[in-house]
Design a protein around this motif. Sequence first.
Motif, PDB file in Angstrom:
ATOM      1  N   UNK A 165       6.782  15.879  -5.578  1.00 45.23           N
ATOM      2  CA  UNK A 165       8.152  15.652  -5.766  1.00 45.23           C
ATOM      3  C   UNK A 165       8.987  16.079  -4.413  1.00 45.23           C
ATOM      4  N   UNK A 166       9.940  15.109  -4.191  1.00 51.62           N
ATOM      5  CA  UNK A 166      10.589  14.998  -2.932  1.00 51.62           C
ATOM      6  C   UNK A 166       9.816  15.071  -1.504  1.00 51.62           C
ATOM      7  N   UNK A 167       8.508  14.302  -1.697  1.00 49.10           N
ATOM      8  CA  UNK A 167       7.671  14.365  -0.561  1.00 49.10           C
ATOM      9  C   UNK A 167       8.189  12.735   0.145  1.00 49.10           C
ATOM     10  N   UNK A 168       8.033  12.918   1.448  1.00 50.35           N
ATOM     11  CA  UNK A 168       8.453  11.713   1.896  1.00 50.35           C
ATOM     12  C   UNK A 168       6.853  11.095   2.417  1.00 50.35           C
ATOM     13  N   UNK A 205       0.731  -1.105   0.156  1.00 54.47           N
ATOM     14  CA  UNK A 205      -0.014  -0.073   0.016  1.00 54.47           C
ATOM     15  C   UNK A 205       0.856   1.245  -0.202  1.00 54.47           C
ATOM     16  N   UNK A 206       0.528   2.177  -0.610  1.00 49.20           N
ATOM     17  CA  UNK A 206       1.186   3.444  -0.899  1.00 49.20           C
ATOM     18  C   UNK A 206       0.317   4.560  -1.111  1.00 49.20           C
ATOM     19  N   UNK A 207       0.417   5.751  -1.133  1.00 47.40           N
ATOM     20  CA  UNK A 207      -0.494   6.709  -1.489  1.00 47.40           C
ATOM     21  C   UNK A 207      -0.493   6.930  -2.914  1.00 47.40           C
ATOM     22  N   UNK A 208      -1.622   7.246  -3.657  1.00 47.49           N
ATOM     23  CA  UNK A 208      -1.746   7.330  -5.071  1.00 47.49           C
ATOM     24  C   UNK A 208      -0.892   8.391  -5.801  1.00 47.49           C
ATOM     25  N   UNK A 209      -1.054   9.627  -4.897  1.00 48.49           N
ATOM     26  CA  UNK A 209      -0.293  10.506  -5.456  1.00 48.49           C
ATOM     27  C   UNK A 209       0.872  11.180  -4.401  1.00 48.49           C
ATOM     28  N   UNK A 234       2.751   5.071  -7.626  1.00 51.70           N
ATOM     29  CA  UNK A 234       2.800   6.259  -6.976  1.00 51.70           C
ATOM     30  C   UNK A 234       2.909   7.235  -8.056  1.00 51.70           C
ATOM     31  N   UNK A 235       1.819   8.120  -8.308  1.00 52.91           N
ATOM     32  CA  UNK A 235       2.185   9.306  -9.264  1.00 52.91           C
ATOM     33  C   UNK A 235       2.516  10.518  -8.377  1.00 52.91           C
TER      34      UNK A 235
END
Length: 517
Positions: A272-275, A265-269, A353-354
């Motif tokens: 840039x450079x976000x943790x 599982x991961x956030x869909x969006x 992840x987009x």
Amino acid sequence: MNLFIARYGLGLLALLTLVVSGVLVGRKKIALAAWIGSVLATLPTVYVALVQSGLLDGSRLRFTSSLPILLLGPGALLLSLRLSQLPVRLAPARRWLTTLGALLAVTTAALAIAEPELGRTLDRMTVILAVDRSRSLELVRGGEQRIAAEIRLAEQSMRPGDRIGTVVFGAEARTEDPPRQKTEERTAQRVEVGREATDIERAIRRALAEVPADTSARAVLITDGVQTRGDALSAAGAALAADVPVDGVVLEQEKRRDIRVVSVRAPSRAAEDEVFDLRLVTESPAPTEVELRVMRNGEVIHSGRAKIAAGEDVIHLREIAPGAGLHRYDVAITAIDKTLDYGADDNSGSAFVRVRGQTLAAVLEGDKGKGAPLVAAFQAAGIQAQEFGLSAIPADVGELARFDLVVLSDVRASEMTTTQMSALASYVRDLGGGLILMGGDRSLGPGGFARTPIEEVSPVKFDLKTERKRASLAEVIAIDISGSMGATVGGRTKLDLANEGAARSASLLGSSDRLGV
């Protein structure tokens, strides 16, 4: 008591009608012609009585409703009494014709209301075997041998004229062996289906579609019974409505110790450079240690060991979003203690992840260089734009995902491949990407985009409304189902390609055209 009335009541009624009419003839209360007509009208009642008593085979003639037949004899007798009162001045020939004509009309009307059916009852049975080919069947000991034994047993119990066919299913259902008689050889082809799911609903509906119109039928499901997709009860209701019983041969799974990846599982969006947090959900029969490997876009970015608890457990991995675009994360685990892991097929998972960056637009232009004014307009508005010619149109959703907007400008449908159009439609439908369709003599309807994936994601239809008068067309498609059609071409069987070609050809026919397969 009801059985006695059904078998002998009609016969007694017919006999009583004949006796009464005979007595009346003897007393000259009824004309001879009327008596002959009443006797003839009683014959259907006698026939039904003989069939009900079992003395006569009623398979070639039967009546849907027996009440008109029941009343035919007494009705004819009453009509004969009335006809015997015709004026004496009528000539004998006219009296005969009038009497017989009236009785014939009454008899014909009664028979019509009774809805007679002529023919012969067909005693044929078609058995459609729906065989499970999903991955979960690997947990059944000797599953392939048991399935083969069930098919042999079904063939041995067949009678002459019966048919048997095979449907295989997993994530989808397909026909592997069309209904055939026992004396006919089974096709050598082996049809491949997606094994990642079990859709019993599709299996039942595919089996119903294979039932011939001239036989009774039943469907037999050979499966472990683990449904992961579809609505089997809905399909069972359709089978009940079609009068097709559905039987089940349940293959029991073995209880095996197995470590598996439940999900990644991961956030869909992400920016840039976000943790962000990449979560791995695992399931294990006992606490143990596993080798862990994380890949991004096919390249290994992390590897090491991790401890997981018994049952479901979650491993949290901290990641930093890379450059803009669509990125795929694959996570795989390998058990240190091999006795806890039955197989490695379920030891990996993926997530997408987009990553958002600067707003980026792609201009797909039919004529190289003519998209420059549009690119300049985007750049003037602070949007980075890039022009693509026909030879460089992206054919993968991953390539399109790095753009926030795609402009389709003056490009014919024939200049794009099916893969490119499907990727663009998926980009809009599944990823929420923007799409601008520019008009022109090579765009939209004139460009041939009707009935394409591009039309499916467009808010308008591309069918040309100009009426064209043409003759109707009859098309017959012959599809080879021999064993050689099971060979694969580019990851798909020849039979799949033939079916797709037939479906596309049929979609081009009009409402007045005819199609045969």
